[in-house]
Design a protein around this motif. Structure first.
Motif, PDB file in Angstrom:
ATOM      1  N   CYS A 264      12.698  50.623  -9.277  1.00 17.94           N
ATOM      2  CA  CYS A 264      11.738  50.328  -8.067  1.00 17.94           C
ATOM      3  C   CYS A 264      10.410  50.249  -8.651  1.00 17.94           C
ATOM      4  O   CYS A 264       9.922  50.151  -7.525  1.00 17.94           O
ATOM      5  N   HIS A 265       9.886  49.804  -9.640  1.00 16.39           N
ATOM      6  CA  HIS A 265       9.074  48.512 -10.329  1.00 16.39           C
ATOM      7  C   HIS A 265       7.642  48.937  -9.320  1.00 16.39           C
ATOM      8  O   HIS A 265       6.988  48.747  -9.195  1.00 16.39           O
ATOM      9  N   SER A 266       7.661  50.603  -9.573  1.00 13.74           N
ATOM     10  CA  SER A 266       6.642  51.286  -9.382  1.00 13.74           C
ATOM     11  C   SER A 266       5.214  51.351 -10.297  1.00 13.74           C
ATOM     12  O   SER A 266       5.657  51.269 -12.067  1.00 13.74           O
ATOM     13  N   PRO A 267       4.222  50.630 -10.216  1.00 10.97           N
ATOM     14  CA  PRO A 267       3.154  51.127 -11.044  1.00 10.97           C
ATOM     15  C   PRO A 267       3.062  52.705 -11.477  1.00 10.97           C
ATOM     16  O   PRO A 267       3.248  53.500 -10.298  1.00 10.97           O
ATOM     17  N   LEU A 268       2.451  52.301 -12.016  1.00  8.34           N
ATOM     18  CA  LEU A 268       1.303  53.787 -12.315  1.00  8.34           C
ATOM     19  C   LEU A 268       0.650  54.062 -11.640  1.00  8.34           C
ATOM     20  O   LEU A 268      -0.327  53.522 -11.112  1.00  8.34           O
ATOM     21  N   PRO A 269       0.161  55.651 -11.434  1.00 13.87           N
ATOM     22  CA  PRO A 269      -0.471  55.444  -9.689  1.00 13.87           C
ATOM     23  C   PRO A 269      -2.084  55.294 -10.733  1.00 13.87           C
ATOM     24  O   PRO A 269      -2.239  55.796 -11.491  1.00 13.87           O
ATOM     25  N   LYS A 270      -3.019  54.406  -9.950  1.00 12.85           N
ATOM     26  CA  LYS A 270      -4.021  53.901  -9.943  1.00 12.85           C
ATOM     27  C   LYS A 270      -5.141  55.165 -10.136  1.00 12.85           C
ATOM     28  O   LYS A 270      -5.281  55.678  -9.411  1.00 12.85           O
ATOM     29  N   GLY A 271      -6.137  55.514 -11.101  1.00 13.65           N
ATOM     30  CA  GLY A 271      -6.588  56.033 -11.771  1.00 13.65           C
ATOM     31  C   GLY A 271      -5.660  57.604 -12.184  1.00 13.65           C
ATOM     32  O   GLY A 271      -6.715  58.647 -12.802  1.00 13.65           O
ATOM     33  N   GLU A 272      -4.530  58.018 -12.406  1.00 13.63           N
ATOM     34  CA  GLU A 272      -3.817  58.885 -13.464  1.00 13.63           C
ATOM     35  C   GLU A 272      -2.838  58.128 -14.753  1.00 13.63           C
ATOM     36  O   GLU A 272      -2.360  58.440 -15.454  1.00 13.63           O
ATOM     37  N   GLU A 273      -3.479  56.855 -14.758  1.00 15.29           N
ATOM     38  CA  GLU A 273      -2.609  56.344 -16.105  1.00 15.29           C
ATOM     39  C   GLU A 273      -2.268  57.560 -17.404  1.00 15.29           C
ATOM     40  O   GLU A 273      -1.723  57.355 -17.938  1.00 15.29           O
ATOM     41  N   TYR A 274      -3.794  58.055 -17.544  1.00  8.80           N
ATOM     42  CA  TYR A 274      -3.825  58.755 -18.966  1.00  8.80           C
ATOM     43  C   TYR A 274      -2.628  59.789 -18.475  1.00  8.80           C
ATOM     44  O   TYR A 274      -2.470  60.681 -19.772  1.00  8.80           O
TER      45      TYR A 274
ATOM     46  N   GLY B 218       2.358  69.235 -13.604  1.00  6.48           N
ATOM     47  CA  GLY B 218       3.024  69.191 -12.224  1.00  6.48           C
ATOM     48  C   GLY B 218       2.611  67.933 -11.282  1.00  6.48           C
ATOM     49  O   GLY B 218       3.011  67.234 -10.207  1.00  6.48           O
ATOM     50  N   VAL B 219       1.334  67.349 -11.678  1.00  8.97           N
ATOM     51  CA  VAL B 219       1.127  65.593 -11.353  1.00  8.97           C
ATOM     52  C   VAL B 219       2.345  65.149 -11.447  1.00  8.97           C
ATOM     53  O   VAL B 219       2.387  64.011 -10.254  1.00  8.97           O
ATOM     54  N   ILE B 220       2.357  65.112 -12.883  1.00  9.49           N
ATOM     55  CA  ILE B 220       3.254  63.942 -12.738  1.00  9.49           C
ATOM     56  C   ILE B 220       3.872  64.118 -12.402  1.00  9.49           C
ATOM     57  O   ILE B 220       4.965  62.650 -11.843  1.00  9.49           O
ATOM     58  N   LYS B 221       4.983  65.495 -12.215  1.00  7.85           N
ATOM     59  CA  LYS B 221       6.122  65.259 -11.424  1.00  7.85           C
ATOM     60  C   LYS B 221       6.253  64.690 -10.329  1.00  7.85           C
ATOM     61  O   LYS B 221       7.176  64.669  -9.301  1.00  7.85           O
ATOM     62  N   ASP B 222       5.286  65.696  -9.548  1.00  6.32           N
ATOM     63  CA  ASP B 222       4.556  64.623  -8.022  1.00  6.32           C
ATOM     64  C   ASP B 222       4.997  63.433  -7.849  1.00  6.32           C
ATOM     65  O   ASP B 222       5.114  62.555  -6.961  1.00  6.32           O
ATOM     66  N   ASP B 223       4.169  62.429  -8.831  1.00  7.43           N
ATOM     67  CA  ASP B 223       3.554  60.886  -8.909  1.00  7.43           C
ATOM     68  C   ASP B 223       4.935  60.640  -9.235  1.00  7.43           C
ATOM     69  O   ASP B 223       5.147  59.492  -8.619  1.00  7.43           O
ATOM     70  N   LEU B 224       6.186  61.323  -9.627  1.00  4.73           N
ATOM     71  CA  LEU B 224       7.899  59.964 -10.425  1.00  4.73           C
ATOM     72  C   LEU B 224       8.170  60.578  -8.420  1.00  4.73           C
ATOM     73  O   LEU B 224       8.839  59.661  -8.766  1.00  4.73           O
ATOM     74  N   ALA B 225       7.681  62.348  -8.184  1.00  5.54           N
ATOM     75  CA  ALA B 225       8.659  61.904  -7.110  1.00  5.54           C
ATOM     76  C   ALA B 225       8.523  61.714  -6.173  1.00  5.54           C
ATOM     77  O   ALA B 225       9.127  60.682  -4.964  1.00  5.54           O
ATOM     78  N   ALA B 226       7.155  60.955  -6.371  1.00  5.91           N
ATOM     79  CA  ALA B 226       6.390  60.006  -4.362  1.00  5.91           C
ATOM     80  C   ALA B 226       6.717  58.166  -4.328  1.00  5.91           C
ATOM     81  O   ALA B 226       7.398  57.264  -4.084  1.00  5.91           O
ATOM     82  N   ALA B 227       6.448  57.875  -6.208  1.00  5.90           N
ATOM     83  CA  ALA B 227       7.449  56.532  -6.874  1.00  5.90           C
ATOM     84  C   ALA B 227       9.052  56.348  -5.717  1.00  5.90           C
ATOM     85  O   ALA B 227       9.361  55.316  -5.417  1.00  5.90           O
TER      86      ALA B 227
ATOM     87  N   THR C  31       7.488  49.298  -3.242  1.00  3.49           N
ATOM     88  CA  THR C  31       7.313  48.474  -4.069  1.00  3.49           C
ATOM     89  C   THR C  31       8.925  47.787  -4.172  1.00  3.49           C
ATOM     90  O   THR C  31       9.045  46.812  -5.069  1.00  3.49           O
ATOM     91  N   ALA C  32       9.888  47.862  -4.315  1.00  5.12           N
ATOM     92  CA  ALA C  32      11.106  47.254  -4.284  1.00  5.12           C
ATOM     93  C   ALA C  32      11.461  47.192  -2.400  1.00  5.12           C
ATOM     94  O   ALA C  32      12.455  48.187  -2.103  1.00  5.12           O
TER      95      ALA C  32
END
Length: 271
Positions: A115-125, A168-177, A184-185
């Protein structure tokens, strides 16, 4: 955009887990072009695993759970049984654990990549830190279905609730992407098939690629035992053609259960 409270929680999780950085080897960035990936030769798995914790690509031994670490990688038992992967009835996929490779740096989830989705800003770490990361790809490639599982162990949730919050945040970020793939695509279509209250996320995506092909992706995501697990099954076709083999899959919930049960068998703090 995450709320300020979400960012505070994620930041707290990072402080609780600081020092748990991955020291794994190269990323598994290549695509297997064979019928199925060949099992890794005996003795080639990562070294330095603690007693009772089989490293990525090695048979699991010892007790019912094994804790991953930055040297030993992901325990073999944490990888899902290929019988739970869609299209296995047709392809008879090679074992994932035998074909797994460690990942360094930011973990690359297939759903975000296509999906050419960037890492969520502020949560890259959140995508860079963590204890152990690995991925395994098996299948035919091209217009036939490839399966890839990515496992990201952030940290033992029995020692810190922050680890459970982080995955939990990572899963939500991936689902949102994946849900926002069309943003993004351009030209992508998304159909989410998992209920809002399901313990797993499942969706089907078609997305144009830069080379003129179209990727058809079936995406599944769960988190348990301080780990995010992504299963991506995809095929790439030209000129609007359909994948060579008709899609066959069990209900989404059975795929999700297959992913979660392996994590709960292998890792501590699964709840």
């Amino acid at each position: 955009m995450r709320s300020s409270a979400r960012l505070v929680t994620a930041t707290a999780a990072a402080l609780l887990c600081v020092g748990a950085l991955s020291a794994c080897g190269p990323d598994n960035g290549g695509q297997d072009g064979g019928r199925t990936a060949a099992p890794a030769p005996t003795g080639t798995a990562a070294t330095g695993a603690p007693t009772g914790a089989a490293p990525t690509g090695a048979p699991a031994t010892g007790g019912s759970t094994s804790k991953p670490d930055a040297k030993g990688g992901i325990p073999a038992k944490a990888w899902m049984d290929t019988k739970s992967i869609p299209m296995d009835e047709t392809y008879h996929y090679a074992p994932l654990a035998a074909n797994a490779k460690p990942v360094t740096g930011a973990v690359g989830f297939k759903g975000m990549e296509l999906c050419h989705s960037p890492l969520p800003k502020g949560e890259e770490y959140l995508f860079t830190e963590g204890t152990a990361k690995a991925k395994a790809s098996v299948g035919f490639g091209g217009d036939r279905w490839t399966a890839q599982q990515t496992l990201f162990f952030w940290g033992d949730p029995t020692h810190s609730s922050g680890n459970a919050q982080s995955v939990g945040v990572i899963k939500d970020d991936l689902a949102a992407a994946v849900k926002d793939c069309a943003k993004t695509a351009p030209g992508a279509t998304v159909k989410v098939s998992s209920p809002a209250d399901a313990p797993y996320f499942a969706a089907t995506v078609t997305t144009p690629q830069a080379d003129g092909t179209t990727a058809t992706l079936h995406e599944y995501v769960v988190n348990a035992g301080g780990t995010v697990s992504e299963l991506s099954v995809w095929a790439t076709t030209k000129g609007g053609a359909q994948p060579k083999d008709a899609w066959k899959a069990p209900d989404d919930k059975y795929v999700g259960t297959g992913m979660t049960s392996a994590l709960c068998e292998a890792l501590p703090g699964c709840y």
